[in-house]
Design a protein around this motif. Sequence first.
Motif, PDB file in Angstrom:
ATOM      1  N   ARG A 184     -91.635  60.985-119.102  1.00 47.82           N
ATOM      2  CA  ARG A 184     -91.935  60.472-117.768  1.00 47.82           C
ATOM      3  C   ARG A 184     -90.661  60.509-116.938  1.00 47.82           C
ATOM      4  NH1 ARG A 184     -94.022  54.957-120.046  1.00 47.82           N
ATOM      5  NH2 ARG A 184     -92.371  55.552-121.506  1.00 47.82           N
ATOM      6  N   ALA A 185     -90.813  60.675-115.642  1.00 48.81           N
ATOM      7  CA  ALA A 185     -89.647  60.893-114.777  1.00 48.81           C
ATOM      8  C   ALA A 185     -89.672  59.968-113.568  1.00 48.81           C
ATOM      9  CB  ALA A 185     -89.607  62.345-114.313  1.00 48.81           C
ATOM     10  N   ASP A 186     -88.474  59.730-113.032  1.00 46.00           N
ATOM     11  CA  ASP A 186     -88.368  59.086-111.725  1.00 46.00           C
ATOM     12  C   ASP A 186     -88.588  60.105-110.618  1.00 46.00           C
ATOM     13  OD1 ASP A 186     -87.304  56.290-112.351  1.00 46.00           O
ATOM     14  OD2 ASP A 186     -85.906  57.552-113.453  1.00 46.00           O
ATOM     15  N   LEU A 187     -88.140  61.328-110.874  1.00 42.67           N
ATOM     16  CA  LEU A 187     -88.194  62.400-109.894  1.00 42.67           C
ATOM     17  C   LEU A 187     -88.466  63.705-110.614  1.00 42.67           C
ATOM     18  CD1 LEU A 187     -87.541  63.647-107.026  1.00 42.67           C
ATOM     19  CD2 LEU A 187     -85.161  63.771-107.785  1.00 42.67           C
ATOM     20  N   THR A 188     -89.392  64.485-110.077  1.00 36.21           N
ATOM     21  CA  THR A 188     -89.623  65.836-110.580  1.00 36.21           C
ATOM     22  C   THR A 188     -89.191  66.823-109.506  1.00 36.21           C
ATOM     23  OG1 THR A 188     -91.459  65.203-112.013  1.00 36.21           O
ATOM     24  CG2 THR A 188     -91.350  67.508-111.340  1.00 36.21           C
ATOM     25  N   VAL A 189     -88.243  67.684-109.858  1.00 34.43           N
ATOM     26  CA  VAL A 189     -87.798  68.744-108.960  1.00 34.43           C
ATOM     27  C   VAL A 189     -88.509  70.011-109.404  1.00 34.43           C
ATOM     28  CG1 VAL A 189     -85.838  70.032-108.058  1.00 34.43           C
ATOM     29  CG2 VAL A 189     -85.574  67.620-108.671  1.00 34.43           C
ATOM     30  N   THR A 190     -89.468  70.440-108.604  1.00 38.16           N
ATOM     31  CA  THR A 190     -90.305  71.575-108.986  1.00 38.16           C
ATOM     32  C   THR A 190     -89.909  72.798-108.169  1.00 38.16           C
ATOM     33  OG1 THR A 190     -92.612  72.210-109.436  1.00 38.16           O
ATOM     34  CG2 THR A 190     -92.186  71.075-107.357  1.00 38.16           C
ATOM     35  N   PHE A 191     -90.113  73.978-108.720  1.00 35.86           N
ATOM     36  CA  PHE A 191     -89.562  75.204-108.141  1.00 35.86           C
ATOM     37  C   PHE A 191     -90.658  76.138-107.628  1.00 35.86           C
ATOM     38  CE2 PHE A 191     -86.686  74.181-111.828  1.00 35.86           C
ATOM     39  CZ  PHE A 191     -85.810  73.417-111.058  1.00 35.86           C
ATOM     40  N   GLY A 192     -90.453  76.657-106.428  1.00 32.73           N
ATOM     41  CA  GLY A 192     -91.377  77.631-105.868  1.00 32.73           C
ATOM     42  C   GLY A 192     -92.545  77.004-105.157  1.00 32.73           C
ATOM     43  N   ALA A 193     -93.219  76.069-105.812  1.00 30.72           N
ATOM     44  CA  ALA A 193     -94.361  75.356-105.252  1.00 30.72           C
ATOM     45  C   ALA A 193     -94.682  74.188-106.166  1.00 30.72           C
ATOM     46  CB  ALA A 193     -95.577  76.277-105.132  1.00 30.72           C
ATOM     47  N   PRO A 194     -95.222  73.098-105.617  1.00 28.70           N
ATOM     48  CA  PRO A 194     -95.683  72.019-106.486  1.00 28.70           C
ATOM     49  C   PRO A 194     -96.742  72.532-107.455  1.00 28.70           C
ATOM     50  CG  PRO A 194     -95.600  71.289-104.207  1.00 28.70           C
ATOM     51  CD  PRO A 194     -95.395  72.778-104.197  1.00 28.70           C
ATOM     52  N   LYS A 195     -96.716  72.035-108.668  1.00 30.06           N
ATOM     53  CA  LYS A 195     -97.692  72.417-109.674  1.00 30.06           C
ATOM     54  C   LYS A 195     -98.890  71.464-109.619  1.00 30.06           C
ATOM     55  CE  LYS A 195     -94.448  75.277-110.863  1.00 30.06           C
ATOM     56  NZ  LYS A 195     -93.389  74.794-109.949  1.00 30.06           N
ATOM     57  N   ALA A 196    -100.078  72.006-109.826  1.00 31.13           N
ATOM     58  CA  ALA A 196    -101.283  71.180-109.776  1.00 31.13           C
ATOM     59  C   ALA A 196    -101.213  70.029-110.773  1.00 31.13           C
ATOM     60  CB  ALA A 196    -102.513  72.048-110.048  1.00 31.13           C
ATOM     61  N   GLY A 197    -100.578  70.271-111.915  1.00 33.47           N
ATOM     62  CA  GLY A 197    -100.475  69.238-112.931  1.00 33.47           C
ATOM     63  C   GLY A 197     -99.638  68.046-112.539  1.00 33.47           C
ATOM     64  N   LEU A 198     -98.891  68.154-111.437  1.00 33.62           N
ATOM     65  CA  LEU A 198     -98.117  67.019-110.938  1.00 33.62           C
ATOM     66  C   LEU A 198     -98.946  66.113-110.048  1.00 33.62           C
ATOM     67  CD1 LEU A 198     -94.818  68.886-109.949  1.00 33.62           C
ATOM     68  CD2 LEU A 198     -95.292  67.617-112.063  1.00 33.62           C
ATOM     69  N   MET A 199    -100.177  66.512-109.753  1.00 34.30           N
ATOM     70  CA  MET A 199    -101.002  65.761-108.813  1.00 34.30           C
ATOM     71  C   MET A 199    -102.294  65.261-109.419  1.00 34.30           C
ATOM     72  SD  MET A 199    -100.584  67.720-105.182  1.00 34.30           S
ATOM     73  CE  MET A 199     -98.981  67.937-104.414  1.00 34.30           C
TER      74      MET A 199
END
Length: 502
Positions: A184-199
């Motif tokens: 689990r994270a405080d912040l996710t830095v995602t690359f290129g585009a947000p991933k559906a799995g983050l939502m």
Amino acid sequence: MISAYSGTAVRAAEQPLLDAGAGPDLMQKAAYGLYHAASGLLSSRRGRIYGSKTVVLAGAGNNGGDALYAASRLLARGGSSTAVLTAADVHPAALAAFRRRGGKVLTLTEENTGTVLELCRASDLVLDGILGTGGKGGLRSPAAGLAVLEPARLRRGEAPAVVACDLPSGINADTGEARGAYLRADLTVTFGAPKAGLMAGPGAAAAGQIECVDIGLSPQLRTAGIQRLEDADIADLLRPPAPGDHKYSRGVLGIAAGSTKYPGAAVLATGAALATGVGMVRFLGPEPVCQLINLLHPEAVCSQGGVAQAHVQAWAAGPGAGEDEGQLRRAVDAMASGLPAVIDADAIAAAGPGLGPQVILTPHAGELTALLNSLGNRTDRAAVEGDPLSHVRHAADLTGATVLLKGWATLVAAPGGPVYSQAEATPWLATAGSGDTLSGILGALLATDTSGPGSPGHYARLAAAAASIHGRAGTLSARGGPVEASGLPASVRRVLAGFLQD
């Protein structure tokens, strides 16, 4: 509007760039974005980077390389860092750069997992680069032993800030599922585009805040898997009164909620609808409930009539109906009226195939489980909570209705798509009556909507806007302590005032 894509779609968008030899450049862009976010977090938490302690959890994929390169930049700013290798084939160039900057390296084993956990807990920052978008299933041993690490937002007192590289390790990038241990994270830095799995699902809760680093994939990305409304999108869906409006032109909402056993649901739904700005509420229900409604909301017009006799623009039906046959019948009639209708709680059980997208079902996970089982799709609550994205899509396609699935990240699916995810809520909204309030907000948005369906996702957008307003109101209320559903309408007014004044 924020658009999120499956991990599969993002990898496909990357492939032409990789084939053209741009892989090292993409990694450096990602690593710099990760470093920038990490350095900002360190600066906000301790005032400076110099003297900070970072632990890198580095796996075999590109995410491990991104994290190592980012940590190398932190080392150049006077921090110290230890890389914990969770695989044998970590990115060689990134590891070499990390070593040149003076980073320490150790390999994770079953025997030293406890030592690594203590190292993480004594640090200022943990960079999670174990698994990337291609990871399937949860973390495997010995990395699975690190899943007990709690980020700062989940603990009181001192704790490391955990930053996930692209997505929290162990989370499915396409669905948000967690089939096993995950970080689990405080912040996710995602690359290129947000991933559906983050939502969606466990991934939405595990991600913390989301920051996207542009690495040049936008021209290659096509259909989004999930969308999220932002402030401007919600403001565009609101209809404030105009000169010449009167109570009927501003929208009349019919509410068939509550019962003699559960009268509070009617009060809460009515109060929320009025706070959202509907022109009139016509309430249908038992006489004792009508009396209570008129005592607390004298502007509501109450009767024991039927759906067919009420002149309204939309319906909100089902909350608190319990076993009241009259209220359940009104909910069924509202579904069949052809008007936009919010169907909640006990009335959801009456839903079946053939509904239109103007009917919006608003189940929680248990109610969605029961609905899917009644339609021949055998499942259980654990499966729905583990992969809510797949289940809410399936329910919308089976019924033809728009389906709003309540949760940490509320998902709204139109039949055939699109899907929206809103995550502005606070856990304090997990309280009795919260859903009744959401029904009133959504009912009011439907009653005041004059734009017409326009596209298959029109009602899904309105439902997503209602979920966002509800979540923001709960978060605002929680600033004063625990949330009571009866106090939410005041916060709803404040949230809407912010949209309408901008």
